[in-house]
Design a protein around this motif. Structure first.
Motif, PDB file in Angstrom:
ATOM      1  N   ASP A 408     -19.032 -26.469 -31.944  1.00 49.54           N
ATOM      2  CA  ASP A 408     -18.024 -25.680 -31.234  1.00 49.54           C
ATOM      3  C   ASP A 408     -18.458 -24.221 -31.115  1.00 49.54           C
ATOM      4  O   ASP A 408     -18.339 -23.601 -30.050  1.00 49.54           O
ATOM      5  CB  ASP A 408     -16.664 -25.788 -31.940  1.00 49.54           C
ATOM      6  CG  ASP A 408     -16.745 -25.504 -33.437  1.00 49.54           C
ATOM      7  OD1 ASP A 408     -17.868 -25.543 -33.998  1.00 49.54           O
ATOM      8  OD2 ASP A 408     -15.694 -25.253 -34.042  1.00 49.54           O
ATOM      9  N   ARG A 409     -18.996 -23.661 -32.216  1.00 48.89           N
ATOM     10  CA  ARG A 409     -19.491 -22.282 -32.166  1.00 48.89           C
ATOM     11  C   ARG A 409     -20.758 -22.189 -31.312  1.00 48.89           C
ATOM     12  O   ARG A 409     -20.968 -21.187 -30.623  1.00 48.89           O
ATOM     13  CB  ARG A 409     -19.771 -21.789 -33.585  1.00 48.89           C
ATOM     14  CG  ARG A 409     -18.508 -21.627 -34.427  1.00 48.89           C
ATOM     15  CD  ARG A 409     -18.815 -21.004 -35.781  1.00 48.89           C
ATOM     16  NE  ARG A 409     -17.586 -20.724 -36.501  1.00 48.89           N
ATOM     17  CZ  ARG A 409     -17.537 -20.114 -37.682  1.00 48.89           C
ATOM     18  NH1 ARG A 409     -18.667 -19.706 -38.257  1.00 48.89           N
ATOM     19  NH2 ARG A 409     -16.386 -19.901 -38.291  1.00 48.89           N
ATOM     20  N   ALA A 410     -21.574 -23.223 -31.378  1.00 49.73           N
ATOM     21  CA  ALA A 410     -22.789 -23.243 -30.558  1.00 49.73           C
ATOM     22  C   ALA A 410     -22.436 -23.197 -29.077  1.00 49.73           C
ATOM     23  O   ALA A 410     -23.071 -22.482 -28.290  1.00 49.73           O
ATOM     24  CB  ALA A 410     -23.607 -24.494 -30.867  1.00 49.73           C
ATOM     25  N   LEU A 411     -21.410 -23.943 -28.692  1.00 49.20           N
ATOM     26  CA  LEU A 411     -20.993 -23.976 -27.286  1.00 49.20           C
ATOM     27  C   LEU A 411     -20.541 -22.590 -26.819  1.00 49.20           C
ATOM     28  O   LEU A 411     -20.887 -22.152 -25.717  1.00 49.20           O
ATOM     29  CB  LEU A 411     -19.867 -24.995 -27.102  1.00 49.20           C
ATOM     30  CG  LEU A 411     -19.324 -25.151 -25.685  1.00 49.20           C
ATOM     31  CD1 LEU A 411     -20.417 -25.587 -24.725  1.00 49.20           C
ATOM     32  CD2 LEU A 411     -18.164 -26.151 -25.669  1.00 49.20           C
ATOM     33  N   LYS A 412     -19.801 -21.886 -27.665  1.00 48.55           N
ATOM     34  CA  LYS A 412     -19.337 -20.536 -27.301  1.00 48.55           C
ATOM     35  C   LYS A 412     -20.511 -19.595 -27.075  1.00 48.55           C
ATOM     36  O   LYS A 412     -20.523 -18.805 -26.128  1.00 48.55           O
ATOM     37  CB  LYS A 412     -18.420 -19.992 -28.393  1.00 48.55           C
ATOM     38  CG  LYS A 412     -17.065 -20.690 -28.473  1.00 48.55           C
ATOM     39  CD  LYS A 412     -16.220 -20.119 -29.588  1.00 48.55           C
ATOM     40  CE  LYS A 412     -14.870 -20.852 -29.685  1.00 48.55           C
ATOM     41  NZ  LYS A 412     -14.054 -20.328 -30.808  1.00 48.55           N
ATOM     42  N   ASP A 413     -21.529 -19.668 -27.960  1.00 50.29           N
ATOM     43  CA  ASP A 413     -22.691 -18.795 -27.803  1.00 50.29           C
ATOM     44  C   ASP A 413     -23.473 -19.139 -26.534  1.00 50.29           C
ATOM     45  O   ASP A 413     -23.987 -18.257 -25.847  1.00 50.29           O
ATOM     46  CB  ASP A 413     -23.613 -18.919 -29.017  1.00 50.29           C
ATOM     47  CG  ASP A 413     -23.196 -17.976 -30.136  1.00 50.29           C
ATOM     48  OD1 ASP A 413     -22.195 -17.271 -29.965  1.00 50.29           O
ATOM     49  OD2 ASP A 413     -23.868 -17.954 -31.182  1.00 50.29           O
ATOM     50  N   GLY A 414     -23.565 -20.430 -26.225  1.00 48.56           N
ATOM     51  CA  GLY A 414     -24.245 -20.833 -25.001  1.00 48.56           C
ATOM     52  C   GLY A 414     -23.539 -20.292 -23.772  1.00 48.56           C
ATOM     53  O   GLY A 414     -24.174 -19.866 -22.797  1.00 48.56           O
TER      54      GLY A 414
END
Length: 465
Positions: A408-414
């Motif tokens: 979920d955090r990875a998606l936000k950074d992407g």
């Protein structure tokens, strides 16, 4: 496979599957009446039979439907089975406590009179047997076969660690595929009816488990349905070249196939069985799994449906499709895709204080050394302290989050990386991986396709210039 309470009605919501719950101690198992399950399976209608056991057992599995539209699987035992009702209920509760990604959830049971039934989460994408033996025009890819072997080995090792050292009729019919296309071991085979002497001593021979896994490896190697009793003679005196599935048409690793062949041979030789355990199976196959990092079947199928040209994917695109985080890491270590923005923000870079630059250096060094938690801390400090952050910082932190199982955090950074650099394929590729980890397979495939189109556009512009 799954559970039920009443028959469906026209007002029910659209059909859906009972999802796998991978929780631990809070898992619950429900007692159902025979009437409940009779309604769910439409009086155990023949058209609802989903078991494909080739006559190996007279127990039958039916597809059922919950009152809310969710699908389940119901196993109905022969009337002579499980004469001790207390033992049946006790074993159902034991199996029901198991929760693992590669083991189908047992969520309910029925013990009314002489009736013995089990209810499990429904797996919608067929059995390994159907995919390997009955799809004439579709050959399972070698990487997926390795993935299946590893998933089953993990499942058996998990079950063995939970006190389940045997499995009834372990074969290609026992391996099912969930909604994401990943292999799962049926929980039904874990139900073991103990004799009095076995219950007293607690002794259950695990030879059938190791032998059955050897037969399963033979199925994956050859693509053929091999009776367990014939498996030893099929492999004795043969070479891997003689056994390998000709439908693969050479698209496999000879080195990997040889390892699978040798492991199958060990499993099928009685004198070697005692020296093998489930951890040995996982250890051997984990090396191949880590090396290949095969993409999930669901992601591959969705990518094909979205017309993603798999043969023309870049190195990064291929790594993202295969969910190969280590390969993505190597690419990002070398990448300078946002160098244009670096030059553009040079004046801002000069204004930054020295200690913040040191934080970036420490973060990059931690990223290089695959110390992802430290890298996250450094990049987070950098992001909080700067007026402008390069997309590569968000991309690297995104990958760190993926390694740390925080999609979920990875998606936000992407997504932030995309906002900073709208036409940057890397931002889209990383989002596709995060979406896949979140089981948003359709969105993942859409984003992957968008990344490939952006990459093709960029390559075209570079050629023209």
């Amino acid at each position: 496979m799954g559970c039920c309470n009443s028959s469906p009605s026209m007002e029910d919501p659209p059909p859906q599957n009972v999802h796998q719950n991978h929780g631990g101690s809070d898992s619950q198992i429900t007692k159902f009446s025979f009437s409940d399950l009779n309604k769910a399976t439409e009086n155990f209608y023949l058209k609802n039979i989903v078991s494909e056991n080739g006559g190996e057992t007279s127990d039958t599995v039916y597809k059922g439907r919950l009152h809310n539209g969710g699908f389940i699987a119901v196993k109905k035992f022969m009337n002579m089975a499980w004469s001790d009702s207390n033992q049946f209920v006790e074993e159902a509760h034991r199996v029901g406590k198991l929760r693992h990604n590669s083991v189908v959830n047992l969520i309910g049971y029925c013990c009314d009179g002489n009736e013995r039934l089990l209810v499990a989460a429904f797996m919608p994408n067929d059995t390994l047997a159907k995919r390997l033996f009955h799809r004439k025009n579709q050959t399972m890819e070698w990487e997926m076969r390795l993935r299946v072997a590893f998933c089953v080995a993990q499942a058996l090792d998990f079950c063995s660690g939970g006190g389940f050292t045997s499995y009834n009729n372990l074969n290609a019919y026992s391996v099912l595929f969930n909604e994401d296309g990943d292999a799962c071991l049926s929980c039904f085979g874990l139900m073991k009816e103990f004799k009095d002497d076995q219950r007293a001593t607690g002794s259950v021979n695990s030879e059938s488990l190791i032998f059955g896994f050897g037969t399963l490896l033979m199925n994956l190697l050859s693509g053929k349905q091999i009776p367990p009793s014939h498996a030893p003679e099929m492999i004795h005196g043969k070479s891997v070249v003689e056994l390998i599935d000709p439908n693969l048409k050479g698209k496999f690793s000879a080195e990997e196939a040889t390892i699978i062949f040798k492991l199958a041979s060990q499993c099928l030789q009685y004198e070697d069985i005692e020296s093998l355990n489930t951890k040995d199976l996982v250890t051997t196959l984990e090396t191949l799994h880590t090396k290949t990092n095969a993409l999930s079947y669901g992601m591959l199928e969705m990518a094909k449906r979205q017309d993603v040209s798999l043969n023309q994917l870049s190195t990064l695109g291929d790594a993202c499709l295969k969910m190969d985080l280590k390969a993505i890491h190597k690419i990002l270590v070398m990448a300078e895709d946002d160098k244009e923005l670096v030059e553009f923000s040079f004046e801002e870079w000069l204004e930054e204080v020295k200690d913040i630059q040191e934080v970036r250096k420490h973060g990059d060094q931690a990223f290089l050394e695959q110390d992802f938690e430290t890298a996250i801390d450094c990049y987070s400090q950098l992001i909080e302290s700067r007026r402008m952050v390069y997309p590569s910082v968000y991309a690297r932190r995104c990958l760190c989050y993926l390694f740390c199982n925080q999609p979920d955090r990875a998606l936000k950074d992407g997504m932030v990386a995309q906002q900073l650099f709208p036409d940057w394929p890397t931002a889209f590729y990383l989002q596709s991986v995060a979406l896949s980890q979140l089981n948003m397979i359709t969105d993942s495939a859409d984003t992957l396709k968008e990344a490939t189109l952006l990459e093709a556009k960029r390559q075209h512009q570079e050629k023209e210039s």
